[in-house]
Design an enzyme around this catalytic site. Structure first.
Site, PDB file in Angstrom:
ATOM      1  N   SER A 246      47.416  53.667  71.475  1.00 14.94           N
ATOM      2  CA  SER A 246      48.462  52.667  71.173  1.00 14.94           C
ATOM      3  C   SER A 246      49.789  53.337  70.829  1.00 14.94           C
ATOM      4  O   SER A 246      50.842  52.954  71.358  1.00 14.94           O
ATOM      5  CB  SER A 246      48.015  51.733  70.046  1.00 14.94           C
ATOM      6  N   HIS A 276      39.190  51.834  71.509  1.00 20.07           N
ATOM      7  CA  HIS A 276      40.287  51.984  70.542  1.00 20.07           C
ATOM      8  C   HIS A 276      40.245  50.795  69.576  1.00 20.07           C
ATOM      9  O   HIS A 276      39.223  50.541  68.951  1.00 20.07           O
ATOM     10  CB  HIS A 276      41.598  52.098  71.344  1.00 20.07           C
ATOM     11  N   HIS A 323      35.202  59.935  66.739  1.00 25.49           N
ATOM     12  CA  HIS A 323      36.669  59.958  66.816  1.00 25.49           C
ATOM     13  C   HIS A 323      37.113  61.141  67.661  1.00 25.49           C
ATOM     14  O   HIS A 323      36.461  62.189  67.665  1.00 25.49           O
ATOM     15  CB  HIS A 323      37.296  60.067  65.422  1.00 25.49           C
ATOM     16  N   ARG A 332      40.373  55.881  56.117  1.00 29.71           N
ATOM     17  CA  ARG A 332      40.657  54.446  56.238  1.00 29.71           C
ATOM     18  C   ARG A 332      39.369  53.642  56.031  1.00 29.71           C
ATOM     19  O   ARG A 332      39.392  52.529  55.529  1.00 29.71           O
ATOM     20  CB  ARG A 332      41.276  54.150  57.613  1.00 29.71           C
ATOM     21  N   ASP A 378      37.165  51.328  62.102  1.00 33.15           N
ATOM     22  CA  ASP A 378      36.683  50.060  62.641  1.00 33.15           C
ATOM     23  C   ASP A 378      35.282  49.685  62.174  1.00 33.15           C
ATOM     24  O   ASP A 378      34.877  48.532  62.312  1.00 33.15           O
ATOM     25  CB  ASP A 378      36.726  50.105  64.179  1.00 33.15           C
ATOM     26  N   ARG A 404      49.732  48.541  63.309  1.00 36.87           N
ATOM     27  CA  ARG A 404      50.094  49.668  64.168  1.00 36.87           C
ATOM     28  C   ARG A 404      51.570  49.591  64.597  1.00 36.87           C
ATOM     29  O   ARG A 404      52.231  50.613  64.789  1.00 36.87           O
ATOM     30  CB  ARG A 404      49.139  49.703  65.370  1.00 36.87           C
ATOM     31  N   ARG A 424      57.387  63.014  80.840  1.00 32.86           N
ATOM     32  CA  ARG A 424      57.002  63.233  82.235  1.00 32.86           C
ATOM     33  C   ARG A 424      56.143  64.487  82.352  1.00 32.86           C
ATOM     34  O   ARG A 424      56.633  65.555  82.770  1.00 32.86           O
ATOM     35  CB  ARG A 424      58.281  63.333  83.080  1.00 32.86           C
TER      36      ARG A 424
HETATM   37  N1  HAX Z   1      28.187  56.509  69.982  1.00 33.47           N
HETATM   38  C1  HAX Z   1      27.562  57.095  71.025  1.00 33.47           C
HETATM   39  N2  HAX Z   1      28.074  58.102  71.739  1.00 33.47           N
HETATM   40  C2  HAX Z   1      29.254  58.582  71.339  1.00 33.47           C
HETATM   41  C3  HAX Z   1      29.942  58.067  70.246  1.00 33.47           C
HETATM   42  C4  HAX Z   1      29.375  56.977  69.562  1.00 33.47           C
HETATM   43  N3  HAX Z   1      29.988  56.365  68.560  1.00 33.47           N
HETATM   44  N4  HAX Z   1      31.096  58.746  70.103  1.00 33.47           N
HETATM   45  C5  HAX Z   1      31.130  59.657  71.084  1.00 33.47           C
HETATM   46  N5  HAX Z   1      30.020  59.550  71.840  1.00 33.47           N
HETATM   47  C6  HAX Z   1      29.715  60.272  73.066  1.00 33.47           C
HETATM   48  C7  HAX Z   1      30.825  60.016  74.075  1.00 33.47           C
HETATM   49  O1  HAX Z   1      30.652  58.764  74.736  1.00 33.47           O
HETATM   50  C8  HAX Z   1      30.670  61.225  74.991  1.00 33.47           C
HETATM   51  O2  HAX Z   1      29.585  60.973  75.823  1.00 33.47           O
HETATM   52  P1  HAX Z   1      29.563  61.538  77.361  1.00 33.47           P
HETATM   53  O3  HAX Z   1      29.562  63.032  77.194  1.00 33.47           O
HETATM   54  O4  HAX Z   1      28.320  60.960  77.910  1.00 33.47           O
HETATM   55  O5  HAX Z   1      30.813  61.027  78.006  1.00 33.47           O
HETATM   56  C9  HAX Z   1      30.289  62.319  74.006  1.00 33.47           C
HETATM   57  O6  HAX Z   1      29.754  61.663  72.833  1.00 33.47           O
HETATM   58  C10 HAX Z   1      31.448  63.196  73.576  1.00 33.47           C
HETATM   59  O7  HAX Z   1      32.476  62.354  73.074  1.00 33.47           O
HETATM   60  P2  HAX Z   1      33.465  62.879  71.919  1.00 33.47           P
HETATM   61  O8  HAX Z   1      34.199  64.051  72.465  1.00 33.47           O
HETATM   62  O9  HAX Z   1      32.740  63.045  70.643  1.00 33.47           O
HETATM   63  O10 HAX Z   1      34.419  61.627  71.715  1.00 33.47           O
HETATM   64  P3  HAX Z   1      35.739  61.241  72.511  1.00 33.47           P
HETATM   65  O11 HAX Z   1      36.880  61.981  71.911  1.00 33.47           O
HETATM   66  O12 HAX Z   1      35.550  61.373  73.981  1.00 33.47           O
HETATM   67  O13 HAX Z   1      35.849  59.691  72.195  1.00 33.47           O
HETATM   68  C11 HAX Z   1      35.729  57.780  70.833  1.00 33.47           C
HETATM   69  C12 HAX Z   1      36.204  59.224  70.931  1.00 33.47           C
HETATM   70  C13 HAX Z   1      36.301  57.168  69.565  1.00 33.47           C
HETATM   71  C14 HAX Z   1      36.254  56.990  72.026  1.00 33.47           C
HETATM   72  C15 HAX Z   1      34.180  57.766  70.789  1.00 33.47           C
HETATM   73  O14 HAX Z   1      33.743  58.435  69.619  1.00 33.47           O
HETATM   74  C16 HAX Z   1      33.600  56.371  70.838  1.00 33.47           C
HETATM   75  O15 HAX Z   1      33.406  55.838  71.939  1.00 33.47           O
HETATM   76  N6  HAX Z   1      33.301  55.726  69.641  1.00 33.47           N
HETATM   77  C17 HAX Z   1      32.836  54.368  69.623  1.00 33.47           C
HETATM   78  C18 HAX Z   1      33.989  53.388  69.820  1.00 33.47           C
HETATM   79  C19 HAX Z   1      34.888  53.400  68.614  1.00 33.47           C
HETATM   80  O16 HAX Z   1      34.464  53.297  67.464  1.00 33.47           O
HETATM   81  N7  HAX Z   1      36.198  53.463  68.854  1.00 33.47           N
HETATM   82  C20 HAX Z   1      37.221  53.432  67.798  1.00 33.47           C
HETATM   83  C21 HAX Z   1      37.771  54.808  67.455  1.00 33.47           C
HETATM   84  C22 HAX Z   1      38.828  54.770  66.388  1.00 33.47           C
HETATM   85  C23 HAX Z   1      40.028  54.085  66.883  1.00 33.47           C
HETATM   86  O17 HAX Z   1      40.730  54.503  67.783  1.00 33.47           O
HETATM   87  N8  HAX Z   1      40.284  52.932  66.364  1.00 33.47           N
HETATM   88  O18 HAX Z   1      41.257  52.172  66.866  1.00 33.47           O
END
Ligand code: HAX
Length: 447
Positions: A246, A276, A323, A332, A378, A404, A424
């Site tokens: 965002s 997100h 995260h 938070r 969240d 935000r 860019r």
């Molecule tokens: N549950 C299961 N698997 C998870 C996970 C979770 N909560 N968090 C990460 N993983 C997995 C990823 O999907 C990824 O799997 P693949 O290798 O199969 O693609 C692997 O672990 C490595 O991911 P990562 O490097 O630890 O995490 P990213 O930086 O790629 O992603 C995310 C960060 C927040 C998107 C991720 O942790 C996630 O999907 N969490 C659940 C959704 C969530 O709570 N989102 C809100 C985050 C906070 C925010 O921005 N709020 O607005």
């Protein structure tokens, strides 16, 4: 170049901008070619994780400590910013002052910001028409984004740009747009809430005697301590440095000199993804699934573990956990947890959330994929809303977006003040990447 009469906040901001411009100019002139980071193939393919390529002074996210706003941790922000009599949480307007200037405002300074917000709360009638034209099953984030977008014709920046504005003045009309929009966003959100979920009650206009947080509570018909919930919610969601979807979207769009209405609408769209901001509604959906499965009784530890594993085994993520930057429990989350422990320790869903906090990190570690097994903001935020009767979880991300916007808009004002250019980055093809690693012995592996 400057408006002859400026508000106290704007005046202070202008002094800070003048000082900061010199720092940025010196850095660029004396060290413009210095290398401060390098990029790996996995970072290029993997969403640019961790590449130091943006600069902001509004907030900084340390992986092990969590967010600091202008150098202050969240508990410090909540303790130091002025509060209304009897309130537990500070005025949101004080946070805007802090993010813009880096200084904790006095009560008098916050009062002046509140006065300025009050004068900017007029919503053109066409905004209500835009909202009313949406089908009632539309997602509130889509409606919110469109309503913000419809306000674009009010942009001072765009009018002044057409008239031929000096670059050094960009920040000034951007400040006006940003403050106008921030003052209006809670009214628009409350209108959407009342229209979608309580059409029988109709729209409630703001009470001029109330601050931003209390007014939002009032407009959606919630009593104390929901005013503190809103203040807490808007403050903790305000900023998380510049690289998250965002914040980055807002900055990117504004970098083409699109005005803040375009940039904020885009920011809202980025926040609306389940990885997100939408994760807060996903958490509630997931908890409801658990509650339905339990048919009303509290699950045992074994049943909870099974539910978490079942989710993972279906190839889904555990919402509210993990995260991209943080490597510990999100502060938070902790701020909200403390609020829950004080105000709603016996809430059924809070008990679910607390029980999950004790088991999910170990399960995610055992699964071995997530780099951060700890809860993020969240995991906790929807439960607080639910407790106070905001049970329409589709709406939670709209609240996140109001918070935000405070950070994103503060950043855009500073982007303009410091003359940050059009963003860019360079892309290359997979062929090129393969060729580079094959042919260049100078490319060093980090393993
Ligand atoms: N549950 C299961 N698997 C998870 C996970 C979770 N909560 N968090 C990460 N993983 C997995 C990823 O999907 C990824 O799997 P693949 O290798 O199969 O693609 C692997 O672990 C490595 O991911 P990562 O490097 O630890 O995490 P990213 O930086 O790629 O992603 C995310 C960060 C927040 C998107 C991720 O942790 C996630 O999907 N969490 C659940 C959704 C969530 O709570 N989102 C809100 C985050 C906070 C925010 O921005 N709020 O607005």
């Amino acid at each position: 170049m400057l408006h002859p009469v400026m508000s106290q906040l704007k005046d202070k901001l202008y002094q800070k901008i003048q000082d900061h411009r010199k720092r940025t100019a010196k850095l660029l002139k004396e060290n413009g070619d210095r290398v401060i980071d390098q990029v790996t193939v996995s970072q290029i393919i993997g969403g640019m994780r961790g590449i130091k390529s943006l600069v902001t002074d509004i907030s900084y996210l340390d992986p092990y400590e969590g967010i600091r706003y202008r150098g202050y941790t969240l508990p410090e922000v909540l303790e130091k910013l002025p509060k209304a009599d009897g309130a537990e949480m500070p005025y949101v307007e004080g946070l805007y002052y802090l993010l813009l200037t880096g200084e904790i405002p006095s009560t008098d300074e916050v009062n002046r910001v509140m006065m300025s917000f009050r004068n900017r709360r007029v919503i053109p009638l066409y905004v209500w028409d835009v909202i009313d034209s949406f089908p009632s099953e539309s997602h509130p984030m889509a409606i919110f984004s469109a309503a913000v977008m419809s306000l674009q014709r009010e942009s001072h920046f765009t009018i002044k740009y057409k008239q031929g504005m000096n670059k050094m003045d960009y920040w000034n009309s951007t400040y006006e747009d940003a403050t106008n929009l921030l003052a209006k966003m809670p009214l628009i959100a409350a209108y959407i809430y009342n229209k979608l979920y309580h059409p029988e009650k109709g729209h409630r206009y703001p009470d001029p005697s109330l601050d931003l947080g209390a007014n939002f509570a009032y407009m959606i018909g919630k009593d104390k301590p929901y005013d503190d919930v809103t203040r807490m919610y808007f403050i903790i969601h305000a900023d998380h440095e510049s690289g998250n979807v965002s914040a980055h979207t807002g900055h990117l769009v504004a970098s083409s000199l699109s005005d803040v209405y375009y940039a904020t609408s885009a920011m809202i769209n980025g926040l609306a993804g389940p990885l997100h901001g939408l994760a807060n509604q996903e958490v509630l959906r997931w908890l409801q699934g658990l509650r339905d499965q339990m048919k009303g009784r509290l699950p045992s530890e074994e049943e909870l573990k099974q539910y978490v594993w079942d989710t993972l085994n279906k190839g889904q993520v555990i919402p509210g956990y993990g995260h991209a930057v943080l490597r510990k429990t999100d502060p938070r989350y902790m701020v909200q947890r403390e609020f829950c422990l004080k105000h709603m320790p016996d809430d059924e869903l809070f008990k679910y959330v607390d029980a999950l906090y004790k088991i999910v990190p170990d399960i995610l570690r055992e699964q071995g994929k997530a780099k951060n097994p700890w809860p993020n903001v969240d995991a906790q935020s929807g439960v607080v809303q639910w407790h106070y009767g905001v049970t329409q979880f589709d709406f939670y991300t709209v609240l996140f977006a109001i918070g935000r916007a405070i950070g994103v808009l503060s950043n855009i004002i500073w982007d303009r003040a410091l003359g940050y250019p059009l963003e860019r980055p360079k892309s290359i093809t997979t062929d090129m990447l393969e060729e580079m690693v094959r042919s260049d012995p100078e490319l060093v592996s980090t393993n």
